[in-house]
Design an enzyme around this catalytic site. Structure first.
Site, PDB file in Angstrom:
ATOM      1  N   GLY A   1       0.817  -1.211   0.000  1.00  0.00           N
ATOM      2  CA  GLY A   1       0.000   0.000   0.000  1.00  0.00           C
ATOM      3  C   GLY A   1       0.853   1.264   0.000  1.00  0.00           C
ATOM      4  N   ALA A   2       2.020   1.196  -0.666  1.00  0.00           N
ATOM      5  CA  ALA A   2       2.935   2.347  -0.671  1.00  0.00           C
ATOM      6  C   ALA A   2       2.507   3.414  -1.666  1.00  0.00           C
ATOM      7  CB  ALA A   2       4.350   1.888  -0.990  1.00  0.00           C
ATOM      8  N   ASN A   3       1.407   3.183  -2.383  1.00  0.00           N
ATOM      9  CA  ASN A   3       0.993   4.155  -3.396  1.00  0.00           C
ATOM     10  C   ASN A   3       0.278   5.355  -2.808  1.00  0.00           C
ATOM     11  OD1 ASN A   3      -1.077   1.837  -3.221  1.00  0.00           O
ATOM     12  ND2 ASN A   3      -2.290   3.515  -4.056  1.00  0.00           N
TER      13      ASN A   3
ATOM     14  N   GLY B   1      -1.430   7.436   1.119  1.00  0.00           N
ATOM     15  CA  GLY B   1      -1.572   7.529   2.574  1.00  0.00           C
ATOM     16  C   GLY B   1      -0.264   7.428   3.332  1.00  0.00           C
ATOM     17  N   ILE B   2      -0.279   6.615   4.385  1.00  0.00           N
ATOM     18  CA  ILE B   2       0.875   6.451   5.274  1.00  0.00           C
ATOM     19  C   ILE B   2       2.004   5.693   4.562  1.00  0.00           C
ATOM     20  CG2 ILE B   2       1.589   5.260   7.400  1.00  0.00           C
ATOM     21  CD1 ILE B   2      -1.344   5.847   8.419  1.00  0.00           C
ATOM     22  N   GLY B   3       1.640   4.819   3.629  1.00  0.00           N
ATOM     23  CA  GLY B   3       2.639   4.003   2.941  1.00  0.00           C
ATOM     24  C   GLY B   3       3.600   4.827   2.096  1.00  0.00           C
TER      25      GLY B   3
ATOM     26  N   SER C   1      -3.630  -0.965  14.758  1.00  0.00           N
ATOM     27  CA  SER C   1      -4.328   0.269  15.137  1.00  0.00           C
ATOM     28  C   SER C   1      -4.794   0.149  16.581  1.00  0.00           C
ATOM     29  CB  SER C   1      -5.546   0.458  14.238  1.00  0.00           C
ATOM     30  OG  SER C   1      -6.367   1.504  14.731  1.00  0.00           O
TER      31      SER C   1
ATOM     32  N   TYR D   1     -13.451  -4.037  11.184  1.00  0.00           N
ATOM     33  CA  TYR D   1     -12.135  -3.388  11.091  1.00  0.00           C
ATOM     34  C   TYR D   1     -11.317  -3.678  12.355  1.00  0.00           C
ATOM     35  CZ  TYR D   1      -8.530   0.202  10.795  1.00  0.00           C
ATOM     36  OH  TYR D   1      -7.308   0.838  10.754  1.00  0.00           O
TER      37      TYR D   1
HETATM   38  N1  LIG Z   1      -5.398   6.700   8.732  1.00  0.00           N
HETATM   39  C1  LIG Z   1      -5.571   6.391  10.015  1.00  0.00           C
HETATM   40  O1  LIG Z   1      -6.083   7.197  10.831  1.00  0.00           O
HETATM   41  C2  LIG Z   1      -5.139   5.043  10.525  1.00  0.00           C
HETATM   42  C3  LIG Z   1      -5.228   4.799  11.915  1.00  0.00           C
HETATM   43  C4  LIG Z   1      -4.818   3.558  12.400  1.00  0.00           C
HETATM   44  C5  LIG Z   1      -4.328   2.597  11.517  1.00  0.00           C
HETATM   45  N2  LIG Z   1      -4.275   2.851  10.180  1.00  0.00           N
HETATM   46  C6  LIG Z   1      -3.731   1.806   9.293  1.00  0.00           C
HETATM   47  O2  LIG Z   1      -2.731   2.369   8.473  1.00  0.00           O
HETATM   48  C7  LIG Z   1      -2.586   1.599   7.279  1.00  0.00           C
HETATM   49  C8  LIG Z   1      -2.469   2.531   6.082  1.00  0.00           C
HETATM   50  O3  LIG Z   1      -3.705   3.218   5.934  1.00  0.00           O
HETATM   51  P1  LIG Z   1      -3.815   4.709   5.379  1.00  0.00           P
HETATM   52  O4  LIG Z   1      -4.377   5.542   6.466  1.00  0.00           O
HETATM   53  O5  LIG Z   1      -2.549   5.117   4.724  1.00  0.00           O
HETATM   54  O6  LIG Z   1      -4.991   4.501   4.322  1.00  0.00           O
HETATM   55  P2  LIG Z   1      -5.053   4.684   2.728  1.00  0.00           P
HETATM   56  O7  LIG Z   1      -4.554   6.009   2.333  1.00  0.00           O
HETATM   57  O8  LIG Z   1      -6.434   4.287   2.362  1.00  0.00           O
HETATM   58  O9  LIG Z   1      -4.016   3.594   2.216  1.00  0.00           O
HETATM   59  C9  LIG Z   1      -4.312   2.232   2.260  1.00  0.00           C
HETATM   60  C10 LIG Z   1      -3.456   1.532   1.232  1.00  0.00           C
HETATM   61  O10 LIG Z   1      -3.794   0.138   1.253  1.00  0.00           O
HETATM   62  C11 LIG Z   1      -3.975  -0.268  -0.092  1.00  0.00           C
HETATM   63  N3  LIG Z   1      -4.856  -1.438  -0.215  1.00  0.00           N
HETATM   64  C12 LIG Z   1      -6.165  -1.571   0.128  1.00  0.00           C
HETATM   65  N4  LIG Z   1      -6.615  -2.786  -0.218  1.00  0.00           N
HETATM   66  C13 LIG Z   1      -5.565  -3.428  -0.806  1.00  0.00           C
HETATM   67  C14 LIG Z   1      -5.409  -4.700  -1.401  1.00  0.00           C
HETATM   68  N5  LIG Z   1      -6.415  -5.576  -1.505  1.00  0.00           N
HETATM   69  N6  LIG Z   1      -4.190  -5.044  -1.899  1.00  0.00           N
HETATM   70  C15 LIG Z   1      -3.167  -4.182  -1.847  1.00  0.00           C
HETATM   71  N7  LIG Z   1      -3.255  -2.953  -1.318  1.00  0.00           N
HETATM   72  C16 LIG Z   1      -4.448  -2.584  -0.800  1.00  0.00           C
HETATM   73  C17 LIG Z   1      -4.608   0.940  -0.779  1.00  0.00           C
HETATM   74  O11 LIG Z   1      -4.521   0.806  -2.171  1.00  0.00           O
HETATM   75  P3  LIG Z   1      -5.512   1.612  -3.160  1.00  0.00           P
HETATM   76  O12 LIG Z   1      -4.950   2.993  -3.277  1.00  0.00           O
HETATM   77  O13 LIG Z   1      -5.459   0.840  -4.425  1.00  0.00           O
HETATM   78  O14 LIG Z   1      -6.881   1.609  -2.513  1.00  0.00           O
HETATM   79  C18 LIG Z   1      -3.715   2.031  -0.199  1.00  0.00           C
HETATM   80  O15 LIG Z   1      -2.498   2.086  -0.873  1.00  0.00           O
HETATM   81  C19 LIG Z   1      -3.787   0.649   7.246  1.00  0.00           C
HETATM   82  O16 LIG Z   1      -3.363  -0.642   7.607  1.00  0.00           O
HETATM   83  C20 LIG Z   1      -4.727   1.208   8.315  1.00  0.00           C
HETATM   84  O17 LIG Z   1      -5.506   0.195   8.924  1.00  0.00           O
HETATM   85  C21 LIG Z   1      -4.658   4.056   9.674  1.00  0.00           C
END
Ligand SMILES: NC(=O)c1ccc[n+]([C@@H]2O[C@H](COP(=O)([O-])OP(=O)(O)OC[C@H]3O[C@@H](n4cnc5c(N)ncnc54)[C@H](OP(=O)(O)O)[C@@H]3O)[C@@H](O)[C@H]2O)c1
Length: 289
Positions: free
Chosen positions: A21-23, A25-27, A146, A171
């Site tokens: 998921g490096a494309n 958000g946090i990645g 989380s 979740y």
């Molecule tokens: N944001 C918060 O407040 C928060 C808080 C606690 C924990 N987290 C955790 O942090 C991590 C990163 O989340 P984020 O906040 O950066 O959210 P995000 O911006 O939605 O990024 C999520 C990433 O996961 C990828 N993904 C989703 N389904 C996938 C699949 N089937 N195969 C491969 N990649 C997939 C998405 O790809 P696409 O772009 O193609 O959808 C995107 O690159 C997650 O594990 C989340 O549970 C986030």
């Protein structure tokens, strides 16, 4: 104590990091800092278009860095196997990708989507890459969980959540599974005497595409931390010499205490067996530990 920042990261030249998921958000900032510190970085994403766009951005930000794209759909075990088969080295595996708080759906293999993507996909990926991880010194597996794991409950008789599905409970359950997996991997790696650290993180509430507010999306940026801050726990967990394995790293690189269920070795062992059965991935190097 001064706050840890990515400037404190060691040189990572010679190491290969895979960030799921490096494309976005946090990645994305996670991949960026790893590349800035010399790692060869694999952007593992399900969309080639988004993945290649991220690679281009990263190359522009870190000229000369070795960055590549690998197609990985965690909601499809065949895709996980194809991705893993194309990997030749991995020192740092960052299990970051995730989906959350959506209506009930299923992965290609028929698993409830949040559990299937966030937990089972990463479980399979880690197991398939284990031979490569143990072949290098100082390998680490960082799994992004989380604080929402505290609301998660694991009912082994209802893993598909056909009964009582809730967006948030599904979740929380997937994030609880992330933590149970991390701690069980740590215990098994220790018992097997492997040079492998398994660490979990909680990024903190972060303004990403994760929570969808439609036209009010901009509000997230007002109230929540930026993605760079959300990447900090992953970067600390992946590179700090203070990490011993089995930690749960939170915002500002502070250590957190997982819930009682998340610390249960009994629940973790059961989840491990069920995950092995569902994915067919066996973790041979540590299966008897
Ligand atoms: N944001 C918060 O407040 C928060 C808080 C606690 C924990 N987290 C955790 O942090 C991590 C990163 O989340 P984020 O906040 O950066 O959210 P995000 O911006 O939605 O990024 C999520 C990433 O996961 C990828 N993904 C989703 N389904 C996938 C699949 N089937 N195969 C491969 N990649 C997939 C998405 O790809 P696409 O772009 O193609 O959808 C995107 O690159 C997650 O594990 C989340 O549970 C986030």
């Amino acid at each position: 104590m001064t706050t840890w920042t990515p400037a404190d990261m060691p040189d990572l030249t010679g190491k290969t990091a895979i960030v799921t998921g490096a494309n976005s958000g946090i990645g994305l900032p996670t991949a960026l800092e790893l590349a800035r510190h010399g790692a060869r970085v694999v952007v593992a994403a399900r969309s080639a278009e988004k993945g290649e766009a991220a690679v281009a951005r990263l190359r522009q930000a870190v000229p000369g860095a070795e960055i590549s794209f690998g197609r990985l759909d965690l909601a499809d075990l065949a895709s996980v196997r194809t991705f893993a088969a194309g990997v030749d080295r991995v020192d740092l595996l960052i299990n970051n990708a995730g989906i959350g708080m959506i209506g009930r759906a299923e992965t290609k293999d028929g698993f409830e989507l949040q559990f299937g993507t966030n937990h089972l996909g990463h479980f399979a990926l880690t197991g398939l890459l284990l031979p490569l991880l143990v072949a290098v010194p100082g390998a680490r597996v960082v799994t992004v969980s989380s604080d929402a794991h505290t609301i998660g409950k694991l009912d082994f008789d209802n893993l598909g959540l056909e009964r009582g599905y809730g967006r948030m409970t599904a979740y929380g359950r997937s994030k609880l599974a992330n933590l149970l997996f991390t701690l069980e991997l740590h215990r098994r790696a220790q018992r097997a005497g492997l040079d492998l650290l398994s660490v979990a993180t909680h990024p903190g509430a972060t303004a990403t595409g994760f929570v969808k507010l439609g036209p009010l999306q901009w509000l997230l940026g007002v109230f929540l931390q930026k993605a760079e801050a959300g990447a900090l726990p992953s970067l600390y967990a992946a590179t700090s010499p203070a990490i011993r394995g089995g930690e749960f790293v939170g915002p500002k690189a502070k250590l957190l205490t997982p819930s009682e269920t998340a610390r249960s070795a009994e629940v973790a062992a059961r989840l491990w067996d069920v995950s092995t059965e569902l994915t067919g991935v066996r973790f041979e190097e540590i299966s008897h530990h």
